[in-house]
Scaffold this active site. Structure first.
Site, PDB file in Angstrom:
ATOM      1  CG  HIS A 232      44.177  41.535  37.089  1.00  0.00           C
ATOM      2  ND1 HIS A 232      45.444  41.416  37.589  1.00  0.00           N
ATOM      3  CD2 HIS A 232      43.556  42.468  37.864  1.00  0.00           C
ATOM      4  CE1 HIS A 232      45.588  42.224  38.640  1.00  0.00           C
ATOM      5  NE2 HIS A 232      44.457  42.874  38.812  1.00  0.00           N
TER       6      HIS A 232
ATOM      7  CE1 TYR B 242      38.200  41.210  43.577  1.00  0.00           C
ATOM      8  CE2 TYR B 242      39.365  39.731  42.112  1.00  0.00           C
ATOM      9  CZ  TYR B 242      39.328  40.887  42.859  1.00  0.00           C
ATOM     10  OH  TYR B 242      40.406  41.720  42.877  1.00  0.00           O
TER      11      TYR B 242
ATOM     12  CG  ASN C 251      47.957  43.361  42.514  1.00  0.00           C
ATOM     13  OD1 ASN C 251      47.531  42.550  41.694  1.00  0.00           O
ATOM     14  ND2 ASN C 251      47.359  44.506  42.774  1.00  0.00           N
TER      15      ASN C 251
HETATM   16 FE1  HDD Z   1      40.987  42.844  41.631  1.00  0.00          FE
HETATM   17  C1  HDD Z   1      40.722  40.625  39.100  1.00  0.00           C
HETATM   18  C2  HDD Z   1      44.123  41.613  42.378  1.00  0.00           C
HETATM   19  C3  HDD Z   1      41.388  45.289  44.012  1.00  0.00           C
HETATM   20  C4  HDD Z   1      37.798  43.793  41.170  1.00  0.00           C
HETATM   21  N1  HDD Z   1      42.195  41.411  40.874  1.00  0.00           N
HETATM   22  C5  HDD Z   1      41.889  40.592  39.824  1.00  0.00           C
HETATM   23  C6  HDD Z   1      42.979  39.697  39.588  1.00  0.00           C
HETATM   24  C7  HDD Z   1      43.943  39.982  40.497  1.00  0.00           C
HETATM   25  C8  HDD Z   1      43.441  41.053  41.315  1.00  0.00           C
HETATM   26  C9  HDD Z   1      45.273  39.296  40.647  1.00  0.00           C
HETATM   27  C10 HDD Z   1      43.038  38.671  38.473  1.00  0.00           C
HETATM   28  C11 HDD Z   1      42.596  37.321  38.932  1.00  0.00           C
HETATM   29  C12 HDD Z   1      42.749  36.342  37.803  1.00  0.00           C
HETATM   30  O1  HDD Z   1      43.901  36.011  37.474  1.00  0.00           O
HETATM   31  O2  HDD Z   1      41.738  35.940  37.268  1.00  0.00           O
HETATM   32  N2  HDD Z   1      42.488  43.394  42.876  1.00  0.00           N
HETATM   33  C13 HDD Z   1      43.649  42.701  43.102  1.00  0.00           C
HETATM   34  C14 HDD Z   1      44.334  43.277  44.239  1.00  0.00           C
HETATM   35  C15 HDD Z   1      43.581  44.312  44.682  1.00  0.00           C
HETATM   36  C16 HDD Z   1      42.403  44.376  43.837  1.00  0.00           C
HETATM   37  C17 HDD Z   1      45.643  42.769  44.793  1.00  0.00           C
HETATM   38  C18 HDD Z   1      43.811  45.242  45.826  1.00  0.00           C
HETATM   39  C19 HDD Z   1      44.512  44.952  46.852  1.00  0.00           C
HETATM   40  N3  HDD Z   1      39.818  44.304  42.412  1.00  0.00           N
HETATM   41  C20 HDD Z   1      40.161  45.172  43.403  1.00  0.00           C
HETATM   42  C21 HDD Z   1      39.004  45.962  43.778  1.00  0.00           C
HETATM   43  C22 HDD Z   1      37.977  45.525  42.983  1.00  0.00           C
HETATM   44  C23 HDD Z   1      38.514  44.493  42.138  1.00  0.00           C
HETATM   45  C24 HDD Z   1      38.978  47.022  44.852  1.00  0.00           C
HETATM   46  C25 HDD Z   1      36.545  45.973  42.921  1.00  0.00           C
HETATM   47  C26 HDD Z   1      35.911  46.557  43.864  1.00  0.00           C
HETATM   48  N4  HDD Z   1      39.541  42.362  40.295  1.00  0.00           N
HETATM   49  C27 HDD Z   1      38.273  42.844  40.337  1.00  0.00           C
HETATM   50  C28 HDD Z   1      37.363  42.187  39.336  1.00  0.00           C
HETATM   51  C29 HDD Z   1      38.323  41.146  38.668  1.00  0.00           C
HETATM   52  C30 HDD Z   1      39.625  41.395  39.375  1.00  0.00           C
HETATM   53  C31 HDD Z   1      36.654  43.121  38.434  1.00  0.00           C
HETATM   54  C32 HDD Z   1      38.392  41.140  37.158  1.00  0.00           C
HETATM   55  C33 HDD Z   1      38.400  39.690  36.741  1.00  0.00           C
HETATM   56  C34 HDD Z   1      38.074  38.984  37.937  1.00  0.00           C
HETATM   57  O3  HDD Z   1      37.916  39.848  38.982  1.00  0.00           O
HETATM   58  O4  HDD Z   1      37.953  37.797  38.034  1.00  0.00           O
HETATM   59  O5  HDD Z   1      36.295  41.564  39.954  1.00  0.00           O
END
Ligand code: HDD
Length: 704
Positions: free
Chosen positions: A92, A379, A165
């Site tokens: 993202h 996160y 999402n």
């Molecule tokens: Fe995630 C970012 C949505 C599963 C780990 N995720 C991130 C963002 C969104 C989502 C919208 C961007 C937020 C922003 O605008 O800063 N993610 C989802 C949805 C998931 C999902 C809807 C499943 C239903 N994510 C998911 C899992 C993991 C992560 C299973 C890890 C185990 N996601 C992350 C992260 C991020 C992230 C690596 C990257 C940047 C951030 O968190 O802030 O931690």
């Protein structure tokens, strides 16, 4: 004593004292100072407040001599510049953020104590960031990709982040698979490409070995991943959460966002061409809408259900690869979100905003969805890396807008200056240090857990194909054709034949006819064997709510119309089309061979909003082509003009033409169907412009 709360209130407070003024001052080589904007300019200073006399020249030993190490002003400026970037989000990374508010329209008091869900009429500030997933921060806006939809509610009881999402299900059931999924979709590690694309071997290799992703595969191969506008997507909290009421009883809830403008997507060829025409297409469109006062709006809805109801579903609601069809649990609209203020500074707000699914308020709680449980760790951890400090909550965009106080102290970039001797609790030395509040503080829902500990996937998570099948069979024939063609396109980019075969094997469980179409599209001479399904595939009732076409609104609001003109065009016709489209809510742009405009038949100059070569028809929802005979002749040998009409037709858009416009269509070998209307009949054009001519598609491209 409570820590001082950082504030993000007024612009004045936000800009550091003595920061650069809006106007630019420029000192020429001769030393003359040009002020380019009026007003009182504050003195330019170093970060220590020292006024700077010369911001154009570094300190040199003599006019032709070396630069001196002593130049602390140069060093401070370059050092700061060198550190201007923070690690981009691992997923993202590319996102667009807008401020706004959430307003509750129906109370959920029966289900929750969360004031944001019980105080009808209350407006809560929000910051919403919509993103693509796979590409880097500088990637284009229109790849085939899931869109993230993260909302930070600055409630009176603390920040609540709903990090969802535009697709209600996910690829995997357990967070432990997330790094594998993302490694598979990102650029392949040995070659560093492709950027922001699923159409490559490692992605499909992983997917073909992960049957649980089949439902999500149907969604990502649909046009949901090709949105026309960020204002025209649905969004979902995905997981089941819990609402907890005053009696401590909990109810499961799924959260939904529904766009006021309805759903609309582009088609693949259009999305590809848009990426070239305007890599920032979605961000620019959102910016222009917000600046013009056309504020994007979504309804907020919930699906509420009890444990007993959940037990009767033909799937496990704790499995994030499953959705709850609206026909099974209807949506209850409880509020709306309006995004009405573009951020002042992209970095400070959109880049530094830190969403965490673990940020909830009392009255809301988590479910045991194993994907959600893993996210609760990921996160916070990722923000520590990106923002570099456990004090990231003090950054104005992340700070709660309600009082907050605790005894956490110190750490990098501590911005507050706590006073007093006490930084622990309980204590008897301070009369005003923060204390726990058993009566109104956060309490987890009372849940009884039993069973054996272990690395176990519940049996109820074993059905991977039934909802994928339900999704596919719920689509219109046009949408099904797009899904089949997307699969053919993507798998055609996969070099390893066994991966293509494995995918077609899975499709046989989803719909044998789909498998046949994809196999034919890939040129297979025989159908590969399907893998063993871990659970029988169920025939679930189709859910029309899963379509896009069914959710398109019959409106031109939020849409745009392009009018192609040239020297000699008829100004009266242009004006009538423009008025009709504007009255119907569309934004109208005039496209001409020269950005300075065109000389109309009347002799007047018609200003242009875009030059033809840089303003192709992919940027519009419908087009009009108003040309004199001479103009048509000139544009007939102009490939940008030929592409303009050919693409508008190929992308199933309405086209209004006068006789010159018709000449150009003939030259471009564009057939004339019911979507090509006479420019004199503005009503017919507006009606045609509100939709796409799906029936035209078979005449312009081969679909699987
Ligand atoms: Fe995630 C970012 C949505 C599963 C780990 N995720 C991130 C963002 C969104 C989502 C919208 C961007 C937020 C922003 O605008 O800063 N993610 C989802 C949805 C998931 C999902 C809807 C499943 C239903 N994510 C998911 C899992 C993991 C992560 C299973 C890890 C185990 N996601 C992350 C992260 C991020 C992230 C690596 C990257 C940047 C951030 O968190 O802030 O931690």
């Amino acid at each position: 004593m409570a820590a001082k709360k950082p504030t993000s209130k007024s612009k004045k407070q936000k800009s550091a004292k003595g920061s650069a003024p809006d106007g630019d001052s420029h000192q020429a080589a001769g030393g003359e100072l040009h002020q380019t904007a009026g007003g009182e300019h504050p003195a330019l200073t170093t970060n220590q407040g020292l006024p700077i006399s010369d911001n154009q020249n570094s300190l040199r030993a003599n006019p032709h001599g070396p630069t001196l190490l002593e130049d602390f002003i140069l060093r401070e400026k370059i050092m700061h510049f060198d550190h201007e970037r923070i690690p981009e989000r691992i997923v993202h990374a590319r996102g667009t953020g807008v401020h706004g508010f959430f307003e509750l329209t129906a109370s959920l008091e029966q289900y929750t104590t969360a004031r944001i869900l019980t105080e009808v009429g209350e407006r809560t500030p929000v910051f919403t960031r919509i993103s693509t997933v796979a590409g880097g921060a500088g990637s284009v806006d229109t790849p085939r990709d899931v869109r993230g939809f993260a909302v930070k509610f600055y409630t009176k009881e603390g920040n609540w982040d709903l990090v969802g999402n535009n697709i209600p299900v996910f690829f995997i059931q357990d967070a432990i698979k997330f790094p594998d999924l993302i490694h598979a979709v990102k650029m392949e590690p040995d070659r560093g490409f492709p950027q922001s694309a699923t159409a490559h071997d490692t992605f499909w290799d992983f997917i073909s070995l992960t049957p649980e992703s089949m439902h999500m595969v149907m969604w990502i191969m649909s046009d949901r991943t090709l949105p026309r506008s960020l204002r025209m997507i649905e969004a979902f909290g995905v997981h089941s959460f819990r609402l907890v009421n005053a009696a401590g009883e909990s109810t499961f809830v799924k959260f939904h966002w529904r766009p006021k403008l309805g759903l609309q997507s582009t088609i693949w060829d259009e999305a590809v061409k848009t990426a070239g025409a305007d890599p920032d297409f979605h961000r620019r469109e959102m910016f222009e809408a917000v600046e013009a006062g056309n504020f994007p709006e979504w309804e907020f809805a919930v699906q509420l259900f009890t444990q007993d109801e959940a037990d009767s579903f033909p799937f496990d609601h704790l499995d994030a690869t499953k959705l709850i069809p609206e026909e099974l649990v209807p949506l209850k609209v409880i509020g709306r979100m309006v995004l009405d203020r573009w951020p002042d500074n992209f970095f400070a707000e959109t880049e530094q905003v830190a969403y965490c699914p673990s940020h909830i308020v009392q009255g809301i709680d988590f479910s045991n969805d194993p994907l959600l449980q893993g996210r609760l760790f990921s996160y916070d951890d990722t923000q520590l890396l990106r923002l570099g400090s456990p004090n990231f909550h003090q950054i104005p965009i992340n700070a709660p807008q309600c009082p907050f106080a605790n005894l956490q102290r110190d750490g990098r970039m501590q911005m507050t200056q706590p006073v007093g001797r006490v930084a622990y609790e309980p204590n008897s030395l301070s009369g005003d240090s923060p204390r726990e509040t058993p009566a109104r503080g956060f309490r987890s829902a009372t849940v009884t857990e039993t069973g054996d500990k272990g690395r176990i996937r519940a049996e109820s998570f074993a059905d991977h194909y039934s909802q994928a099948r339900q999704f596919f069979l719920s689509q219109t024939a046009y949408e099904q054709a797009h899904i089949a063609s997307a699969l053919v396109f993507e798998l055609s980019k996969v070099e390893h034949v066994h991966v293509r075969e494995a995918m077609v094997g899975h499709l046989q469980h989803i719909d044998p006819a789909l498998a046949d179409r994809v196999a034919a599209g890939l040129g297979f001479d025989k159908l590969p064997a399907p893998p063993r399904a871990a659970a029988p595939v169920q025939d679930l009732a189709p859910s029309p709510a899963l379509q896009i076409i069914g959710k398109m609104k019959n409106t031109l609001e939020g849409r745009s119309v392009g009018i192609l003109i040239a020297d000699g065009s008829d100004g009266a016709v242009i004006d009538r089309i423009k008025k009709a489209a504007t009255d119907a809510g569309a934004t109208v742009k005039i496209v001409a061979p020269k950005v300075g405009g065109a000389k109309l038949a009347s002799g007047l100059i018609q200003a242009a909003d875009g030059q033809l070569a840089g303003t192709p028809s992919v940027l519009f929802d419908a087009v009009a082509v108003i040309l004199s005979d001479a103009g048509a002749k000139t544009l007939s040998s102009e490939s940008a003009a030929i592409d303009f009409v050919r693409d508008a037709f190929g992308h199933l858009k309405a086209i209004a033409v006068d006789s010159g416009g018709r000449t150009l269509l003939k030259k471009a070998q564009v057939k004339q169907d019911a979507g090509v209307v006479d420019a004199g009949d503005q009503g017919a054009f507006i009606d045609a412009a509100k939709t796409r001519r799906w029936d035209r598609e078979k005449s312009v491209r081969t679909l699987a």
